[in-house]
Design a protein around this motif. Structure first.
Motif, PDB file in Angstrom:
ATOM      1  N   ARG A 201      -4.481 102.107  56.966  1.00 58.88           N
ATOM      2  CA  ARG A 201      -5.294 100.888  56.837  1.00 58.88           C
ATOM      3  C   ARG A 201      -5.786 100.725  55.405  1.00 58.88           C
ATOM      4  O   ARG A 201      -5.787  99.616  54.854  1.00 58.88           O
ATOM      5  CB  ARG A 201      -6.466 100.926  57.815  1.00 58.88           C
ATOM      6  CG  ARG A 201      -6.054 100.676  59.262  1.00 58.88           C
ATOM      7  CD  ARG A 201      -7.253 100.373  60.131  1.00 58.88           C
ATOM      8  NE  ARG A 201      -8.073 101.557  60.374  1.00 58.88           N
ATOM      9  CZ  ARG A 201      -7.885 102.393  61.379  1.00 58.88           C
ATOM     10  NH1 ARG A 201      -6.878 102.202  62.224  1.00 58.88           N
ATOM     11  NH2 ARG A 201      -8.671 103.439  61.553  1.00 58.88           N
ATOM     12  N   ARG A 202      -6.202 101.831  54.789  1.00 57.80           N
ATOM     13  CA  ARG A 202      -6.664 101.750  53.397  1.00 57.80           C
ATOM     14  C   ARG A 202      -5.515 101.385  52.458  1.00 57.80           C
ATOM     15  O   ARG A 202      -5.665 100.544  51.572  1.00 57.80           O
ATOM     16  CB  ARG A 202      -7.268 103.102  52.969  1.00 57.80           C
ATOM     17  CG  ARG A 202      -7.658 103.143  51.486  1.00 57.80           C
ATOM     18  CD  ARG A 202      -8.250 104.481  51.095  1.00 57.80           C
ATOM     19  NE  ARG A 202      -8.425 104.568  49.654  1.00 57.80           N
ATOM     20  CZ  ARG A 202      -9.450 104.071  48.984  1.00 57.80           C
ATOM     21  NH1 ARG A 202     -10.425 103.450  49.650  1.00 57.80           N
ATOM     22  NH2 ARG A 202      -9.519 104.200  47.680  1.00 57.80           N
ATOM     23  N   VAL A 203      -4.369 102.013  52.682  1.00 58.26           N
ATOM     24  CA  VAL A 203      -3.188 101.712  51.856  1.00 58.26           C
ATOM     25  C   VAL A 203      -2.830 100.235  51.944  1.00 58.26           C
ATOM     26  O   VAL A 203      -2.561  99.576  50.936  1.00 58.26           O
ATOM     27  CB  VAL A 203      -2.002 102.591  52.297  1.00 58.26           C
ATOM     28  CG1 VAL A 203      -0.683 102.039  51.776  1.00 58.26           C
ATOM     29  CG2 VAL A 203      -2.197 104.027  51.817  1.00 58.26           C
ATOM     30  N   LEU A 204      -2.837  99.693  53.153  1.00 55.46           N
ATOM     31  CA  LEU A 204      -2.492  98.281  53.323  1.00 55.46           C
ATOM     32  C   LEU A 204      -3.505  97.372  52.627  1.00 55.46           C
ATOM     33  O   LEU A 204      -3.118  96.359  52.032  1.00 55.46           O
ATOM     34  CB  LEU A 204      -2.394  97.929  54.808  1.00 55.46           C
ATOM     35  CG  LEU A 204      -1.176  98.491  55.558  1.00 55.46           C
ATOM     36  CD1 LEU A 204      -1.213  98.099  57.024  1.00 55.46           C
ATOM     37  CD2 LEU A 204       0.124  98.015  54.913  1.00 55.46           C
TER      38      LEU A 204
ATOM     39  N   VAL B 147       2.306  93.493  53.863  1.00 58.35           N
ATOM     40  CA  VAL B 147       2.367  93.557  52.402  1.00 58.35           C
ATOM     41  C   VAL B 147       2.985  92.282  51.832  1.00 58.35           C
ATOM     42  O   VAL B 147       2.506  91.722  50.840  1.00 58.35           O
ATOM     43  CB  VAL B 147       3.167  94.795  51.954  1.00 58.35           C
ATOM     44  CG1 VAL B 147       3.296  94.834  50.444  1.00 58.35           C
ATOM     45  CG2 VAL B 147       2.504  96.073  52.462  1.00 58.35           C
ATOM     46  N   LEU B 148       4.044  91.798  52.476  1.00 61.21           N
ATOM     47  CA  LEU B 148       4.716  90.606  51.976  1.00 61.21           C
ATOM     48  C   LEU B 148       3.833  89.368  52.037  1.00 61.21           C
ATOM     49  O   LEU B 148       3.813  88.560  51.104  1.00 61.21           O
ATOM     50  CB  LEU B 148       6.001  90.358  52.776  1.00 61.21           C
ATOM     51  CG  LEU B 148       7.163  91.320  52.539  1.00 61.21           C
ATOM     52  CD1 LEU B 148       8.309  90.996  53.479  1.00 61.21           C
ATOM     53  CD2 LEU B 148       7.633  91.248  51.093  1.00 61.21           C
ATOM     54  N   VAL B 149       3.090  89.210  53.130  1.00 60.65           N
ATOM     55  CA  VAL B 149       2.294  87.988  53.281  1.00 60.65           C
ATOM     56  C   VAL B 149       1.186  87.907  52.246  1.00 60.65           C
ATOM     57  O   VAL B 149       0.736  86.821  51.882  1.00 60.65           O
ATOM     58  CB  VAL B 149       1.709  87.899  54.718  1.00 60.65           C
ATOM     59  CG1 VAL B 149       0.533  88.852  54.902  1.00 60.65           C
ATOM     60  CG2 VAL B 149       1.294  86.465  55.038  1.00 60.65           C
ATOM     61  N   ALA B 150       0.760  89.063  51.741  1.00 59.67           N
ATOM     62  CA  ALA B 150      -0.295  89.060  50.723  1.00 59.67           C
ATOM     63  C   ALA B 150       0.163  88.387  49.441  1.00 59.67           C
ATOM     64  O   ALA B 150      -0.652  87.879  48.659  1.00 59.67           O
ATOM     65  CB  ALA B 150      -0.734  90.500  50.431  1.00 59.67           C
TER      66      ALA B 150
ATOM     67  N   VAL C 198      -3.788  98.053  37.573  1.00 61.68           N
ATOM     68  CA  VAL C 198      -5.086  98.728  37.595  1.00 61.68           C
ATOM     69  C   VAL C 198      -5.534  98.991  39.030  1.00 61.68           C
ATOM     70  O   VAL C 198      -6.004 100.087  39.367  1.00 61.68           O
ATOM     71  CB  VAL C 198      -6.137  97.897  36.838  1.00 61.68           C
ATOM     72  CG1 VAL C 198      -7.536  98.460  37.062  1.00 61.68           C
ATOM     73  CG2 VAL C 198      -5.811  97.850  35.348  1.00 61.68           C
ATOM     74  N   VAL C 199      -5.390  97.980  39.893  1.00 65.70           N
ATOM     75  CA  VAL C 199      -5.788  98.134  41.302  1.00 65.70           C
ATOM     76  C   VAL C 199      -5.056  99.306  41.950  1.00 65.70           C
ATOM     77  O   VAL C 199      -5.657 100.140  42.637  1.00 65.70           O
ATOM     78  CB  VAL C 199      -5.526  96.824  42.071  1.00 65.70           C
ATOM     79  CG1 VAL C 199      -5.629  97.054  43.582  1.00 65.70           C
ATOM     80  CG2 VAL C 199      -6.512  95.746  41.645  1.00 65.70           C
ATOM     81  N   LEU C 200      -3.755  99.391  41.735  1.00 59.83           N
ATOM     82  CA  LEU C 200      -2.983 100.472  42.347  1.00 59.83           C
ATOM     83  C   LEU C 200      -3.317 101.830  41.748  1.00 59.83           C
ATOM     84  O   LEU C 200      -3.453 102.825  42.464  1.00 59.83           O
ATOM     85  CB  LEU C 200      -1.487 100.189  42.175  1.00 59.83           C
ATOM     86  CG  LEU C 200      -0.947  98.999  42.967  1.00 59.83           C
ATOM     87  CD1 LEU C 200       0.476  98.672  42.534  1.00 59.83           C
ATOM     88  CD2 LEU C 200      -0.986  99.289  44.459  1.00 59.83           C
ATOM     89  N   ALA C 201      -3.442 101.883  40.422  1.00 64.61           N
ATOM     90  CA  ALA C 201      -3.710 103.160  39.756  1.00 64.61           C
ATOM     91  C   ALA C 201      -5.052 103.746  40.170  1.00 64.61           C
ATOM     92  O   ALA C 201      -5.206 104.963  40.296  1.00 64.61           O
ATOM     93  CB  ALA C 201      -3.665 102.979  38.236  1.00 64.61           C
ATOM     94  N   VAL C 202      -6.018 102.885  40.414  1.00 64.04           N
ATOM     95  CA  VAL C 202      -7.372 103.362  40.718  1.00 64.04           C
ATOM     96  C   VAL C 202      -7.570 103.602  42.211  1.00 64.04           C
ATOM     97  O   VAL C 202      -8.178 104.607  42.614  1.00 64.04           O
ATOM     98  CB  VAL C 202      -8.416 102.353  40.185  1.00 64.04           C
ATOM     99  CG1 VAL C 202      -9.829 102.751  40.624  1.00 64.04           C
ATOM    100  CG2 VAL C 202      -8.339 102.255  38.665  1.00 64.04           C
TER     101      VAL C 202
ATOM    102  N   ALA D 219      -4.307  93.616  48.063  1.00 65.41           N
ATOM    103  CA  ALA D 219      -5.000  93.154  46.855  1.00 65.41           C
ATOM    104  C   ALA D 219      -4.044  93.085  45.666  1.00 65.41           C
ATOM    105  O   ALA D 219      -4.034  92.100  44.909  1.00 65.41           O
ATOM    106  CB  ALA D 219      -6.169  94.086  46.538  1.00 65.41           C
ATOM    107  N   SER D 220      -3.217  94.099  45.506  1.00 66.57           N
ATOM    108  CA  SER D 220      -2.288  94.108  44.365  1.00 66.57           C
ATOM    109  C   SER D 220      -1.203  93.050  44.526  1.00 66.57           C
ATOM    110  O   SER D 220      -0.761  92.444  43.543  1.00 66.57           O
ATOM    111  CB  SER D 220      -1.653  95.493  44.200  1.00 66.57           C
ATOM    112  OG  SER D 220      -0.797  95.794  45.277  1.00 66.57           O
TER     113      SER D 220
END
Length: 419
Positions: free
Chosen positions: A21-24, A153-156, A199-203, A29-30
């Motif tokens: 859930r956190r990963v998604l 992920v795609l719909v985001a 940045v979002v992914l790295a952090v 966001a990214s």
């Protein structure tokens, strides 16, 4: 000390669900950010090249270049993800996309076509990374929910993908105020969006989904001695990889070819960037917005049926685009919406086929190689589209693409009969 006891294997299952859930959430966001970066560049890339070169025949070259660049990036992102995890792989890809966007702006200021083409090649890393992120969504998903995880992920990408093209005119105005050619304005948005996605992914992409999935798989090996007999036989596995790749390659080829030349076609019929931006926004929305429904359909009714539906939908899109009058924004928008929907069907079903088939130990590397084929197909479609329109017409291009998509049907039927 108790969390590290042998009995902790069952306790890890809730942790995996929470982590998924956190990963998604982080991936969503990214993807919103990267969707804006992707769509903004697609909207004006062909127009910028046409303006610099004064030739419609090479207007498809930008799309070919950044999709060719995405092929190299797909290999690189896949290899980094295989050895170090999804987080460093995806972050590096988005940073490269941001650097390419900056290069396009410099090329426009200097009026340098050579620098423009080099920058567009690097810019393609953002496209590859945007697609690779869908695999990260499936790493921790249960087999029966993989298509839905991919679709989340795609719909985001939809929000950024719809907003990006509609900012083409405002960013063009901003660029002119800064002394930059108006057509390069959307790449200001692309560079910023890709950098923020990195940045979002790295952090925040912690724990890394691929590394956690491997840890959970190793923990299960000791408990399930028969697990090694579960995967598909080698021949069946190869057929699955070939079919999944074919589905995504054909849908990408047809989609990129028709999409690339639609803004040029509209421009030649007197439409401005606002109108072409609207049509591309609708197209991008159709590419990603139906993803939750597509994911459910794939999980419920099977990968093969939705893959076949992809070919039929793309045929309808090609016929409508070919028949639509050049001055009809409505019909062109509808054709591009069908084009996006057919691509969505193909991408979600093809991704699910690949993820089901490839073992976890080699998953990221194989997925990267598959996406190379997809990127090369896009490059071929982008390059050939401009040449074909210059030699014939946009309707001929659209109809040819629609007919070509029907090749999916015999491939799906043959694989289904073998099974």
């Amino acid at each position: 000390m108790t969390p590290h006891t042998p009995a902790g294997t069952t306790a890890r299952i809730p942790d995996a669900a929470l982590s998924q859930r956190r990963v998604l959430r982080v991936l969503v966001a990214s993807q919103v950010l990267s969707g804006a970066g992707l769509a903004a560049g697609v909207t004006v890339g062909a127009l910028l090249a046409q303006d610099m070169l004064g030739s419609t025949g090479l207007a498809g070259l930008p799309s070919a270049l950044f999709t060719a660049g995405s092929a190299l990036a797909a290999v690189t992102v896949g290899r980094i993800s295989q050895t170090r995890g999804r987080r460093p792989g995806l972050s590096a890809g988005y940073l490269a996309g941001a650097a390419g966007s900056a290069g396009v702006i410099v090329a426009a200021v200097l009026d340098s076509p050579v620098l423009l083409f080099l920058a567009l090649f690097v810019y393609g890393a953002g496209t590859a990374t945007n697609l690779q992120a869908r695999y990260a969504g499936a790493d921790l998903a249960a087999p029966g929910h993989r298509a839905r995880a991919v679709s989340t992920v795609l719909v985001a990408t939809t929000l950024g993908g719809v907003v990006g093209p509609n900012l083409a005119a405002p960013t063009g105005t901003l660029a002119e105020h800064l002394g930059i050619p108006a057509l390069a304005g959307p790449f200001i948005l692309s560079g910023l969006a890709y950098a923020l996605a990195a940045v979002v992914l790295a952090v925040w992409l912690r724990p890394d989904p691929l590394l956690l999935a491997r840890s959970l798989a190793r923990a299960e090996e000791g408990r399930t001695a028969t697990a090694t007999t579960t995967p598909a036989a080698p021949d069946e596995g190869r057929r699955g990889v070939v079919l999944g790749t074919l589905v995504m390659v054909l849908t990408q080829l047809v989609m990129v070819a028709i999409m690339t030349m639609t803004p040029v076609h509209m421009h030649d019929h007197g439409h401005g960037t606002a109108a072409s931006g609207l049509v591309i926004a609708i197209h991008i929305g159709a590419m990603y917005l139906p993803s939750p429904l597509t994911g459910r359909l794939v999980d419920r009714h099977g990968r093969m049926k939705i893959a076949a539906a992809s070919g039929i939908t793309l045929l309808a899109a090609g016929i409508l685009a070919a028949a639509a009058p050049g001055d009809s924004v409505l019909l062109l928008a509808l054709a591009l919406a069908l084009l996006g929907l057919g691509w969505n069907f193909g991408l979600v079903s093809g991704t699910a086929i690949i993820t089901d088939t490839v073992p976890l130990a080699t998953r990221a590397r194989t997925q990267g190689l598959v996406d190379v084929s997809i990127a090369l197909a896009g490059a071929t479609g982008g390059m050939a589209s401009g040449i074909m329109v210059a030699a014939t017409s946009y309707p001929v291009l659209a109809l040819t693409g629609g007919v070509l998509s029907l090749a999916l049907l015999p491939a799906v039927v043959a694989t289904t009969h073998r099974r």
